[in-house]
Design an enzyme around this catalytic site. Structure first.
Site, PDB file in Angstrom:
ATOM      1  N   HIS A  87       0.828  -1.209   0.000  1.00 50.87           N
ATOM      2  CA  HIS A  87       0.000   0.000   0.000  1.00 50.87           C
ATOM      3  C   HIS A  87       0.857   1.252   0.000  1.00 50.87           C
ATOM      4  O   HIS A  87       0.511   2.256  -0.638  1.00 50.87           O
ATOM      5  CB  HIS A  87      -0.946  -0.005   1.207  1.00 50.87           C
ATOM      6  CG  HIS A  87      -2.087   0.947   1.084  1.00 50.87           C
ATOM      7  ND1 HIS A  87      -2.128   2.151   1.742  1.00 50.87           N
ATOM      8  CD2 HIS A  87      -3.237   0.873   0.357  1.00 50.87           C
ATOM      9  CE1 HIS A  87      -3.259   2.773   1.442  1.00 50.87           C
ATOM     10  NE2 HIS A  87      -3.949   2.023   0.601  1.00 50.87           N
ATOM     11  N   CYS A  88       1.982   1.205   0.678  1.00 52.64           N
ATOM     12  CA  CYS A  88       2.881   2.358   0.766  1.00 52.64           C
ATOM     13  C   CYS A  88       3.509   2.723  -0.578  1.00 52.64           C
ATOM     14  O   CYS A  88       3.850   3.885  -0.810  1.00 52.64           O
ATOM     15  CB  CYS A  88       4.011   2.084   1.757  1.00 52.64           C
ATOM     16  SG  CYS A  88       3.499   1.574   3.400  1.00 52.64           S
ATOM     17  N   ILE A  89       3.699   1.736  -1.445  1.00 51.67           N
ATOM     18  CA  ILE A  89       4.425   1.971  -2.702  1.00 51.67           C
ATOM     19  C   ILE A  89       3.491   2.104  -3.897  1.00 51.67           C
ATOM     20  O   ILE A  89       3.949   2.107  -5.039  1.00 51.67           O
ATOM     21  CB  ILE A  89       5.462   0.863  -2.966  1.00 51.67           C
ATOM     22  CG1 ILE A  89       4.782  -0.502  -3.166  1.00 51.67           C
ATOM     23  CG2 ILE A  89       6.486   0.810  -1.826  1.00 51.67           C
ATOM     24  CD1 ILE A  89       5.749  -1.611  -3.602  1.00 51.67           C
TER      25      ILE A  89
END
Length: 366
Positions: A356-358
Site C-alpha cells: 500500500h505504501c508503494i
C-alpha cells in the site's frame, strides 16, 4: 494543462475521495534505488517492486515513475504493459508523496497535493532533502492534466488515512497529531481540513499505529475500509508481538464506532505474522547522515494489512511466514468477489513500507 485551484476546497466544489474499493483507472508507483534505505544497492527490492507491478497489472494499468539514472534499468526489468516515465524523486513512497485523487458526479477528476516532509521534517523525518518527493504529486497532475488543490499549510501523507467514499475518514492520533507535521493546528483544525479536502463528515480516530519510528503510526498498517460500513483490522492475541497493544486497542475502538452514515462498523480480523521480520547484520545498507539508520535486529513493520485493493484484485503482502496462507484466506473472506494475489514483499518491508505504501490509485472518474 493542469492548474492549481485557489480559494476553494474539494468539498466546496463537489468533489470527494472515493474508497479504494471503487473503480480505478491506473496505479502509480516509484522505482526504488536509494542505497541508504534499500539493501544491496536496491537490487533485491527492485525485483519485489517488479513483482508487485506485475500482479497489479493483471487488474489495473500501472505507471512506474523512475529517476533519470534508473530509467533504462527499470524499463528492462518491468513488463511492456507497465508504463515507465522519468520523474525525479527522493525515494519510492508514492502513497505518501503522490496525489490523493478526488472525483465528482459529473465524471471529473481532481487531486489533493499535500505538503510532504518525509514523515516529520526536521523534527523526526526519515531523510533530507525531500524536495523532489514534494513535487511528485504536482508532476503526476501535470502528466494526467488534472487540476489540483495544494495544501501549503498542511502536511499529510496518503498512507495516514483511509476513506470509505461516503463521508468517513479513518486515521490515527499518533500520526496526525505528531509534532513534526502540523504543530500549529489543533485536533479540530486537522479534522476540518480532512473534511474539506476529502469531502467527509466524520473522522474516526484510532490511537497508535505500529510503526512509531517510521511514519509515526500510519493507519494503513493497522486498519482499512473494505466496503461501506466494513473495516479490516490487524489482530493478535500474542502478548509478545510488538504489535499486540496497538492491534488490541484498534480492534476495541473500531467495534465501538459508527461511520458517517450512522452504521455500526463490521470489523474483520486480519492476522499478524507469527514471527518478526528483522534487519540482518549482513545487509549492505549505506549509512548516510540525515537518513534513519537500519541496523541489525531492528524489527520491521510486517503487516498483512498493507494490501492494495485494485478493481477485481487485492494484492496482499507475504513474508514466507507460517501465517501467510491464513492471511490470504481472511482477505478472501473480506472480498469474496475479488481475486486475492499474494506477493512476497519482505524486501520492501526491510526499507520501511509495503504494497500500500508503494502504490497510489487514480480512481475512475466516468
Amino acid at each position: 494543462m493542469a492548474k492549481r485551484i485557489i480559494g476553494t476546497t474539494p468539498k466546496e466544489d463537489g468533489f470527494r475521495m472515493p474508497g479504494e474499493f471503487e473503480a480505478q483507472d491506473q496505479i502509480f508507483m516509484i522505482w526504488p534505488e536509494r542505497p541508504d534505505n534499500w539493501r544491496d544497492g536496491a537490487k533485491p527490492v527492485q525485483i519485489a517492486f517488479t513483482n508487485v507491478a506485475k500482479a497489479i497489472s493483471r487488474f489495473t494499468p500501472v505507471t512506474m515513475l523512475v529517476s533519470q539514472s534508473q530509467y533504462q534499468n527499470a524499463r528492462y526489468q518491468l513488463p511492456a504493459d507497465v508504463r515507465v516515465l522519468e520523474v525525479s524523486n527522493n525515494d519510492s513512497w508514492v502513497r505518501d508523496c503522490g496525489p490523493s485523487f478526488v472525483i465528482n458526479d459529473k465524471g471529473e477528476l481532481r487531486a489533493n497535493d499535500w505538503t510532504f516532509n518525509a514523515w516529520g521534517g526536521l523534527v523526526d523525518g526519515l531523510y533530507f532533502p525531500w524536495d523532489q518527493d514534494d513535487l511528485v504529486a504536482q508532476k503526476v497532475c501535470e502528466l494526467e492534466r488534472v487540476d489540483s488543490y495544494r495544501t501549503d499549510d498542511f502536511v499529510l501523507e496518503g498512507g495516514s488515512f483511509h476513506v470509505d467514499g461516503q463521508g468517513t475518514v479513518l486515521t490515527t492520533e499518533m500520526c496526525l497529531l505528531s509534532e513534526g507535521r502540523n504543530p500549529h493546528m489543533s485536533k479540530e483544525d486537522i479534522e476540518n481540513k480532512l473534511k474539506e479536502h476529502l469531502n467527509a463528515e466524520k473522522i474516526l480516530w484510532l490511537g497508535d499505529g505500529i510503526d512509531p519510528e517510521e511514519t509515526n503510526g500510519h493507519v494503513d498498517d493497522v486498519a482499512c475500509f473494505v466496503a461501506p460500513g466494513e473495516v479490516a483490522c490487524i489482530y493478535t492475541e500474542d502478548e509478545k508481538s510488538p504489535f499486540y497493544e496497538a492491534a488490541q486497542d484498534a480492534y476495541k475502538r473500531l467495534n465501538q464506532m459508527t461511520d458517517a452514515k450512522g452504521r455500526q462498523l463490521k470489523v474483520h480480523k486480519l492476522t499478524c505474522p507469527a514471527k518478526n521480520v528483522t534487519i540482518k547484520k549482513q545487509f549492505r545498507i549505506d549509512t548516510v547522515e540525515g537518513t534513519m539508520p537500519r541496523e541489525d535486529g531492528d524489527i520491521c513493520i510486517a503487516s498483512y494489512m498493507n494490501f492494495l485493493i485494485t478493481n477485481k484484485g487485492v494484492i496482499v503482502p507475504q513474508y514466507g511466514d507460517e501465517n501467510d496462507a491464513l492471511a490470504l484466506k481472511q482477505v478472501q473472506e473480506m472480498f469474496p468477489d475479488r481475486e486475492i494475489v499474494g506477493v512476497n514483499t519482505v524486501e520492501v518491508v526491510y526499507g520501511g513500507g509495503n504494497i500500500h505504501c508503494i502504490t497510489q490509485q487514480q480512481p475512475k472518474a466516468k
